[in-house]
Design a protein around this motif. Structure first.
Motif, PDB file in Angstrom:
ATOM      1  N   LEU A  97       0.825  -1.209   0.000  1.00  0.00           N
ATOM      2  CA  LEU A  97       0.000   0.000   0.000  1.00  0.00           C
ATOM      3  C   LEU A  97       0.862   1.264   0.000  1.00  0.00           C
ATOM      4  CD1 LEU A  97      -2.783  -0.968   2.572  1.00  0.00           C
ATOM      5  CD2 LEU A  97      -3.021  -0.788   0.093  1.00  0.00           C
ATOM      6  N   GLY A  98       1.906   1.268   0.811  1.00  0.00           N
ATOM      7  CA  GLY A  98       2.735   2.470   0.952  1.00  0.00           C
ATOM      8  C   GLY A  98       3.509   2.822  -0.304  1.00  0.00           C
ATOM      9  N   LEU A  99       3.933   1.797  -1.052  1.00  0.00           N
ATOM     10  CA  LEU A  99       4.670   2.033  -2.294  1.00  0.00           C
ATOM     11  C   LEU A  99       3.748   2.185  -3.507  1.00  0.00           C
ATOM     12  CD1 LEU A  99       7.639  -0.487  -1.829  1.00  0.00           C
ATOM     13  CD2 LEU A  99       7.697   1.996  -1.576  1.00  0.00           C
ATOM     14  N   ARG A 100       2.476   2.288  -3.254  1.00  0.00           N
ATOM     15  CA  ARG A 100       1.501   2.350  -4.360  1.00  0.00           C
ATOM     16  C   ARG A 100       1.799   3.447  -5.385  1.00  0.00           C
ATOM     17  NH1 ARG A 100      -4.982   1.583  -3.655  1.00  0.00           N
ATOM     18  NH2 ARG A 100      -5.522   1.592  -5.866  1.00  0.00           N
ATOM     19  N   PRO A 101       2.161   4.665  -4.953  1.00  0.00           N
ATOM     20  CA  PRO A 101       2.456   5.702  -5.958  1.00  0.00           C
ATOM     21  C   PRO A 101       3.609   5.336  -6.884  1.00  0.00           C
ATOM     22  CG  PRO A 101       2.134   6.698  -3.797  1.00  0.00           C
ATOM     23  CD  PRO A 101       2.216   5.217  -3.583  1.00  0.00           C
ATOM     24  N   VAL A 102       4.541   4.516  -6.383  1.00  0.00           N
ATOM     25  CA  VAL A 102       5.688   4.098  -7.194  1.00  0.00           C
ATOM     26  C   VAL A 102       5.350   2.872  -8.022  1.00  0.00           C
ATOM     27  CG1 VAL A 102       8.081   3.302  -7.130  1.00  0.00           C
ATOM     28  CG2 VAL A 102       7.295   5.041  -5.505  1.00  0.00           C
ATOM     29  N   LEU A 103       4.619   1.928  -7.408  1.00  0.00           N
ATOM     30  CA  LEU A 103       4.397   0.625  -8.035  1.00  0.00           C
ATOM     31  C   LEU A 103       3.244   0.619  -9.035  1.00  0.00           C
ATOM     32  CD1 LEU A 103       4.789  -1.681  -4.879  1.00  0.00           C
ATOM     33  CD2 LEU A 103       6.548  -0.948  -6.495  1.00  0.00           C
ATOM     34  N   GLU A 104       2.144   1.285  -8.681  1.00  0.00           N
ATOM     35  CA  GLU A 104       0.929   1.163  -9.498  1.00  0.00           C
ATOM     36  C   GLU A 104       1.116   1.649 -10.935  1.00  0.00           C
ATOM     37  OE1 GLU A 104      -3.804   1.562  -8.607  1.00  0.00           O
ATOM     38  OE2 GLU A 104      -2.524   3.248  -8.025  1.00  0.00           O
ATOM     39  N   PRO A 105       1.871   2.741 -11.184  1.00  0.00           N
ATOM     40  CA  PRO A 105       2.023   3.172 -12.589  1.00  0.00           C
ATOM     41  C   PRO A 105       2.797   2.175 -13.452  1.00  0.00           C
ATOM     42  CG  PRO A 105       2.549   4.967 -11.074  1.00  0.00           C
ATOM     43  CD  PRO A 105       2.443   3.723 -10.257  1.00  0.00           C
ATOM     44  N   LEU A 106       3.506   1.223 -12.839  1.00  0.00           N
ATOM     45  CA  LEU A 106       4.322   0.292 -13.616  1.00  0.00           C
ATOM     46  C   LEU A 106       3.495  -0.815 -14.261  1.00  0.00           C
ATOM     47  CD1 LEU A 106       7.317  -0.182 -11.130  1.00  0.00           C
ATOM     48  CD2 LEU A 106       7.259   1.258 -13.179  1.00  0.00           C
ATOM     49  N   VAL A 107       2.289  -1.076 -13.727  1.00  0.00           N
ATOM     50  CA  VAL A 107       1.533  -2.249 -14.160  1.00  0.00           C
ATOM     51  C   VAL A 107       0.073  -1.883 -14.417  1.00  0.00           C
ATOM     52  CG1 VAL A 107       3.028  -3.885 -12.953  1.00  0.00           C
ATOM     53  CG2 VAL A 107       1.090  -2.869 -11.745  1.00  0.00           C
ATOM     54  N   THR A 108      -0.666  -2.872 -14.920  1.00  0.00           N
ATOM     55  CA  THR A 108      -2.102  -2.689 -15.117  1.00  0.00           C
ATOM     56  C   THR A 108      -2.823  -2.797 -13.769  1.00  0.00           C
ATOM     57  OG1 THR A 108      -2.507  -5.050 -15.448  1.00  0.00           O
ATOM     58  CG2 THR A 108      -1.920  -3.742 -17.399  1.00  0.00           C
ATOM     59  N   GLU A 110      -5.177  -4.785 -12.879  1.00  0.00           N
ATOM     60  CA  GLU A 110      -5.325  -6.199 -12.518  1.00  0.00           C
ATOM     61  C   GLU A 110      -4.022  -6.750 -11.923  1.00  0.00           C
ATOM     62  OE1 GLU A 110      -6.082  -4.926 -15.456  1.00  0.00           O
ATOM     63  OE2 GLU A 110      -8.294  -4.985 -15.388  1.00  0.00           O
ATOM     64  N   MET A 111      -2.897  -6.351 -12.494  1.00  0.00           N
ATOM     65  CA  MET A 111      -1.609  -6.806 -11.962  1.00  0.00           C
ATOM     66  C   MET A 111      -1.356  -6.246 -10.576  1.00  0.00           C
ATOM     67  SD  MET A 111       1.032  -6.593 -15.175  1.00  0.00           S
ATOM     68  CE  MET A 111       0.934  -7.715 -16.571  1.00  0.00           C
ATOM     69  N   TYR A 112      -1.744  -5.013 -10.341  1.00  0.00           N
ATOM     70  CA  TYR A 112      -1.532  -4.434  -9.024  1.00  0.00           C
ATOM     71  C   TYR A 112      -2.378  -5.142  -7.970  1.00  0.00           C
ATOM     72  CZ  TYR A 112      -0.981  -1.149  -5.220  1.00  0.00           C
ATOM     73  OH  TYR A 112      -0.700  -0.593  -3.994  1.00  0.00           O
ATOM     74  N   ILE A 113      -3.582  -5.581  -8.349  1.00  0.00           N
ATOM     75  CA  ILE A 113      -4.383  -6.415  -7.446  1.00  0.00           C
ATOM     76  C   ILE A 113      -3.601  -7.682  -7.101  1.00  0.00           C
ATOM     77  CG2 ILE A 113      -6.449  -7.875  -7.306  1.00  0.00           C
ATOM     78  CD1 ILE A 113      -7.933  -5.716  -8.871  1.00  0.00           C
ATOM     79  N   GLY A 114      -2.931  -8.256  -8.118  1.00  0.00           N
ATOM     80  CA  GLY A 114      -2.107  -9.431  -7.887  1.00  0.00           C
ATOM     81  C   GLY A 114      -0.946  -9.143  -6.953  1.00  0.00           C
ATOM     82  N   ALA A 305      -4.296 -13.246 -14.093  1.00  0.00           N
ATOM     83  CA  ALA A 305      -3.640 -11.956 -13.878  1.00  0.00           C
ATOM     84  C   ALA A 305      -3.214 -11.777 -12.428  1.00  0.00           C
ATOM     85  CB  ALA A 305      -4.581 -10.824 -14.285  1.00  0.00           C
ATOM     86  N   VAL A 306      -3.986 -12.340 -11.499  1.00  0.00           N
ATOM     87  CA  VAL A 306      -3.687 -12.185 -10.071  1.00  0.00           C
ATOM     88  C   VAL A 306      -2.432 -12.954  -9.683  1.00  0.00           C
ATOM     89  CG1 VAL A 306      -4.516 -12.776  -7.760  1.00  0.00           C
ATOM     90  CG2 VAL A 306      -6.046 -11.659  -9.374  1.00  0.00           C
ATOM     91  N   VAL A 307      -2.248 -14.159 -10.245  1.00  0.00           N
ATOM     92  CA  VAL A 307      -1.094 -14.977  -9.836  1.00  0.00           C
ATOM     93  C   VAL A 307       0.161 -14.668 -10.644  1.00  0.00           C
ATOM     94  CG1 VAL A 307      -2.596 -16.845  -9.070  1.00  0.00           C
ATOM     95  CG2 VAL A 307      -1.625 -16.927 -11.379  1.00  0.00           C
ATOM     96  N   LEU A 308       0.058 -13.884 -11.700  1.00  0.00           N
ATOM     97  CA  LEU A 308       1.241 -13.557 -12.498  1.00  0.00           C
ATOM     98  C   LEU A 308       2.321 -12.858 -11.668  1.00  0.00           C
ATOM     99  CD1 LEU A 308       2.467 -13.745 -15.314  1.00  0.00           C
ATOM    100  CD2 LEU A 308       1.349 -11.566 -15.886  1.00  0.00           C
TER     101      LEU A 308
END
Length: 338
Positions: A97-108, A110-114, A305-308
């Motif tokens: 959750l804390g790294l969301r601003p950094v991590l979320e733009p990298l993936v779709t 659905e991938m972020y849910i994973g 997509a979740v387990v990828l």
């Protein structure tokens, strides 16, 4: 006990540093097969029944091979176990959750849910114990902690998924998901452990049986999950840059976790043996538990997509921790020779 788990360690240790092991190559081939020839119709239904059965058999075998002596040998080190569990079930979700601003733009999305699902999973058992053994860490504590993590994950993972995603699991809520996961994973594990006096010796002599069921169950579930995801348009909705972004995301997450567990263990005053146990048990996420849990917690079309992220993170953690274990072992050897 350590020798049994060492025998099950993926062959990453015997290869050049960052080359995939044979099982990873087989896993990639399974994903390719599901992408080209996905299971449909009655065959897909049969695959679902088969994967449920083989996963239950897997946890039965894991319960049967778990030594009660190893549990009692490691259970008294409560402070180390507490920090491992905090790393697994608190630190990982907070980082997701804390790294969301950094991590979320990298993936779709659905991938972020994973990724959030990955952060909620329990620790892996075999590789955590094997790496701890190779690095000359506290193996009894690793056996106890990694095994207990599997139990806790049956309860904590559905709850954490509900909290992280702000919604209930597709099967009708966290409590119902806990019940299904307990029936598929915990009950066979307990039955197997109760039967250990009868079949434990045979399984110790035939460790390859557990390895075959272990890897076979993952391949079955991955083929079934990716078949449903491909039919639902997984690859059409997944741009290539997002795949590279997911690899970078997994590397970032693992690097942060390894740094926190390593320096945290030193600040807490743990011995080098306990530091090794915290690092290798606190940084792992289980594909064996994670993929069956995803089948319960998410709709079949979303599981691929979740387990990828979990599949990629699993391989990266094996390769990186293989190098770390070798360095810990060399350091211990050099100190012993002084």
């Amino acid at each position: 006990m350590g020798a049994l788990f060492f025998a099950e360690l993926p062959k990453t240790m015997s290869r050049p540093r960052f080359l995939p092991d044979n099982f990873t190559l087989t896993l990639m081939a399974t994903v390719a097969l599901a992408s080209l020839l996905p299971a449909t119709g009655h065959f897909a239904a049969y695959m679902e029944y088969a994967t449920t059965a083989i996963v239950s058999v897997l946890f039965f075998l894991h319960g049967a091979k778990l030594s009660r002596q190893a549990i009692w040998a490691g259970i008294g080190h409560w402070k180390l176990h507490l920090w491992i569990f905090l790393a697994t079930f608190v630190m990982f979700p907070l980082l997701g959750l804390g790294l969301r601003p950094v991590l979320e733009p990298l993936v779709t999305p659905e991938m972020y849910i994973g990724v959030l699902f990955l952060c909620a999973l329990p620790a892996t058992v075999q590789s955590a114990i094997a790496f701890t053994s190779i690095a000359r860490g506290n193996v009894p504590a690793a056996v106890c902690s990694a095994s207990a993590s599997t139990f806790l994950g049956i309860v904590f993972t559905p709850i954490l998924v509900s909290l992280l995603l702000h919604k209930n699991a597709e099967s009708g809520g966290a409590l119902q998901a806990i019940g299904k996961i307990s029936l598929q994973l915990l009950l066979p594990f307990i039955v197997g452990h109760l039967l250990r006096p009868v079949i434990g010796g045979f399984l110790t002599r035939r460790a390859s049986i557990i390895k075959l069921v272990d890897q076979g169950s993952i391949l079955f579930v991955v083929y079934s999950a990716f078949s449903a995801a491909v039919i639902s348009g997984l690859w059409k909705q997944t741009p290539l840059p997002a795949l590279f972004g997911l690899i970078a995301l997994c590397c970032i997450l693992l690097a942060v976790v390894l740094a926190i567990t390593t320096f945290g263990a030193r600040r807490l005053g743990f011995s080098k043996e306990d530091e090794i146990t915290l690092v290798f048990c606190g940084s792992k996420k289980s594909m064996v538990s994670g993929i069956p849990m995803a089948n319960v917690l998410f709709a079949s079309s979303a599981v691929g997509a979740v387990v990828l992220p979990l599949m990629l993170f699993h391989q990266i953690q094996l390769m990186v921790c293989a190098v770390m274990a070798q360095r810990y072992a060399k350091r211990a050897q050099s100190i012993a020779q002084e």
